[in-house]
Design an enzyme around this catalytic site. Structure first.
Site, PDB file in Angstrom:
ATOM      1  N   GLN A  63      -4.032  -6.318   2.690  1.00  0.00           N
ATOM      2  CA  GLN A  63      -3.631  -8.395   2.866  1.00  0.00           C
ATOM      3  C   GLN A  63      -2.712  -8.395   3.622  1.00  0.00           C
ATOM      4  O   GLN A  63      -2.602  -9.579   3.631  1.00  0.00           O
ATOM      5  CB  GLN A  63      -3.994  -8.362   1.076  1.00  0.00           C
ATOM      6  CG  GLN A  63      -2.660  -7.827   1.096  1.00  0.00           C
ATOM      7  CD  GLN A  63      -2.482  -7.938  -0.109  1.00  0.00           C
ATOM      8  OE1 GLN A  63      -3.356  -7.195  -1.357  1.00  0.00           O
ATOM      9  NE2 GLN A  63      -1.791  -9.175  -1.175  1.00  0.00           N
ATOM     10  N   CYS A  69      -4.655 -10.155  -2.139  1.00  0.00           N
ATOM     11  CA  CYS A  69      -5.158  -8.999  -3.297  1.00  0.00           C
ATOM     12  C   CYS A  69      -6.653  -9.266  -4.144  1.00  0.00           C
ATOM     13  O   CYS A  69      -7.176  -7.644  -3.865  1.00  0.00           O
ATOM     14  CB  CYS A  69      -4.462  -8.326  -3.722  1.00  0.00           C
ATOM     15  SG  CYS A  69      -4.086  -9.516  -5.759  1.00  0.00           S
ATOM     16  N   HIS A 363      -0.816  -8.287  -9.898  1.00  0.00           N
ATOM     17  CA  HIS A 363      -2.051  -7.515  -8.851  1.00  0.00           C
ATOM     18  C   HIS A 363      -3.324  -6.794  -9.030  1.00  0.00           C
ATOM     19  O   HIS A 363      -2.684  -6.327 -10.176  1.00  0.00           O
ATOM     20  CB  HIS A 363      -0.760  -6.629  -8.076  1.00  0.00           C
ATOM     21  CG  HIS A 363      -1.451  -5.977  -6.799  1.00  0.00           C
ATOM     22  ND1 HIS A 363      -1.515  -6.712  -5.557  1.00  0.00           N
ATOM     23  CD2 HIS A 363      -1.868  -4.104  -6.144  1.00  0.00           C
ATOM     24  CE1 HIS A 363      -1.588  -5.940  -4.304  1.00  0.00           C
ATOM     25  NE2 HIS A 363      -2.356  -4.117  -4.998  1.00  0.00           N
ATOM     26  N   ASN A 384      -6.221   0.669  -3.518  1.00  0.00           N
ATOM     27  CA  ASN A 384      -5.596  -0.226  -2.995  1.00  0.00           C
ATOM     28  C   ASN A 384      -5.542  -1.716  -1.736  1.00  0.00           C
ATOM     29  O   ASN A 384      -6.174  -0.642  -0.663  1.00  0.00           O
ATOM     30  CB  ASN A 384      -4.094  -0.182  -2.840  1.00  0.00           C
ATOM     31  CG  ASN A 384      -2.749  -1.300  -3.252  1.00  0.00           C
ATOM     32  OD1 ASN A 384      -3.006  -2.468  -3.557  1.00  0.00           O
ATOM     33  ND2 ASN A 384      -1.652  -0.858  -3.775  1.00  0.00           N
TER      34      ASN A 384
END
Length: 442
Positions: A63, A69, A363, A384
């Site tokens: 990102q 996110c 997040h 992630n």
């Protein structure tokens, strides 16, 4: 209010001078970061990237310097379905496409909120909250669904990245300045008694400028495109003249209609098995409101594990600001001893952490695996969106104890809720705009 006395200061100084732990900590902290000194390698060794349920997934995404996110995590969930359907080894959906329309729609949502609250003073708590939130990168699952429903999806190679999409701070600053200028004008017009048509005309003028500015930053989004891809067998394919909406319908079907946001919020004001929504939290005027079903942690985990066992990854939201080691790619409260290092009382329940502003979701990522021992989770595998330089090529792991304390939200298919699925039809209780369950993942 009781002031600090000279006698107390002398006592505090004596206690510090006589405490060998404080003296040792002073030596350690004089040249080292606090997190590094508090780190316990023994705890970290238990965070192995080995899982009894481990879903093969595509390479991680990045990102960059943006708060997208939630969009990266959501598109990473959907791309696995598309990649499987078309036998793809590499594939990514355009996060920029969704971010463009999220910002555009959220600018309208902001201005409409300013119009709706025009009778309130600027320092009213609700107005101040809307102004402070403004338009930024963060979001929640249902906000993603709203954008896809209205604008569809496109592959990343159809609408990619620019300098601004991955570095959004300056763009957001100018956008929010313009929106506050517009808010002041609109509220002044209403205060002066101008009719709704004049107010809406002024808002439309602002939205026209916002659209042009976003196009300058992102490029104008495509209205139609050809979907070209080469599958794992090196066979070329092309599907011509798709619109973003037809592409989304073809490749996601009614999946988003089957998804529900579940939360674990053990605070006294939020009974379990109840649906909640948050006032003035949204992005699309007329779209679906953000809705959460509050579950016990055992129920919350059971739904996630059931979906993982079926080979489907899970979008989730957590607070990554606690007990994390980025290079190793771990989140684990047993891998740090801050209380020993600091001499401070740092323990707090999850409910108190929410009520007192210590912790909230910030997040979003994707759960791709879990390690189960006797049916109970011990650690979780996480995809992630911070690139592939840390963890295991961008894949992280968290302990189950960290999960209990710092994971707040997930999006699962209703079928994995079992008998609890019927609860999602409830009329939600509306929470205040500043409720911690209304924080945005960025």
């Amino acid at each position: 209010m009781t002031p600090i006395t000279d006698n107390q200061l002398r006592d505090f100084s004596a206690h510090y001078q006589q405490d060998p732990k404080r003296q040792l900590a002073t030596l350690a902290l004089s040249q080292s970061e606090l997190n590094s000194v508090a780190f316990q390698s023994k705890g970290a060794y238990a965070m192995r990237q080995k899982f009894s349920v481990d879903i093969p997934t595509l390479a991680v995404t990045d990102q960059k310097s943006s708060g997208r996110c939630w969009l990266f995590a959501a598109t990473n969930v959907l791309r696995e379905r598309i990649a499987a359907a078309r036998n793809l080894e590499q594939f990514e959906l355009s996060q920029s496409y969704l971010a463009f329309y999220d910002k555009f729609e959220r600018a309208n949502y902001f201005l409409e909120s300013m119009i709706e609250t025009a009778s309130l003073p600027a320092d009213d708590r609700i107005v101040a909250h809307i102004l402070a939130t403004g338009v930024h990168d963060g979001g929640q699952w249902d906000m993603f669904v709203n954008i896809v429903r209205k604008y569809g999806l496109v592959p990343k190679d159809v609408y990619g990245e620019t300098q601004q999409t991955g570095n959004t701070r300056q763009m957001n600053a100018q956008l929010n300045r313009a929106l506050k200028v517009a808010a002041a004008k609109l509220r002044a017009m209403i205060a002066a008694g101008e009719d709704d048509s004049a107010v809406q005309a002024e808002k439309t003028r602002t939205m026209d400028a916002v659209y042009g500015f976003l196009c300058s930053c992102y490029g104008e989004p495509p209205k139609a495109f050809d979907f070209e891809y080469v599958d794992k067998d090196s066979v070329y394919h092309i599907e011509k003249n798709l619109t973003p909406l037809t592409f989304a319908e073809r490749y996601t079907g009614d999946l988003l209609e089957q998804m529900v946001s579940i939360i674990n919020a053990p605070t006294k004001d939020k009974p379990y098995h109840q649906m909640f929504t948050i006032k003035y939290l949204g992005n699309v005027v007329g779209g679906m409101p953000v809705r959460h079903l509050n579950l016990t942690m055992d129920e919350f985990k059971a739904a996630i594990i059931a979906q993982l066992r079926d080979g489907k990854v899970v979008w989730f939201g957590s607070d990554v600001g606690h007990f994390g080691e980025r290079k190793l790619g771990i989140w684990d409260d047993h891998s740090f001893d801050f209380e020993l290092l600091t001499g401070l009382d740092l323990a707090m329940s999850k409910a108190d952490a929410l009520d007192y502003g210590l912790s909230a979701m910030n997040h979003a990522m994707v759960i791709t695996g879990v390690n189960l021992e006797d049916g109970k989770p011990t650690r979780w595998k996480i995809e992630n969106s911070w690139g592939d330089k840390n963890g295991e090529k961008g894949y992280y792991v968290c302990s189950d104890s960290w999960f209990d304390q710092y994971v707040y939200q997930a999006a699962v298919e209703k079928q994995y809720l079992g008998e609890l699925a019927g609860l999602t039809s409830q009329t939600p209780i509306e929470l205040a705009p500043w409720d911690p369950m209304g924080t945005l993942a960025d």
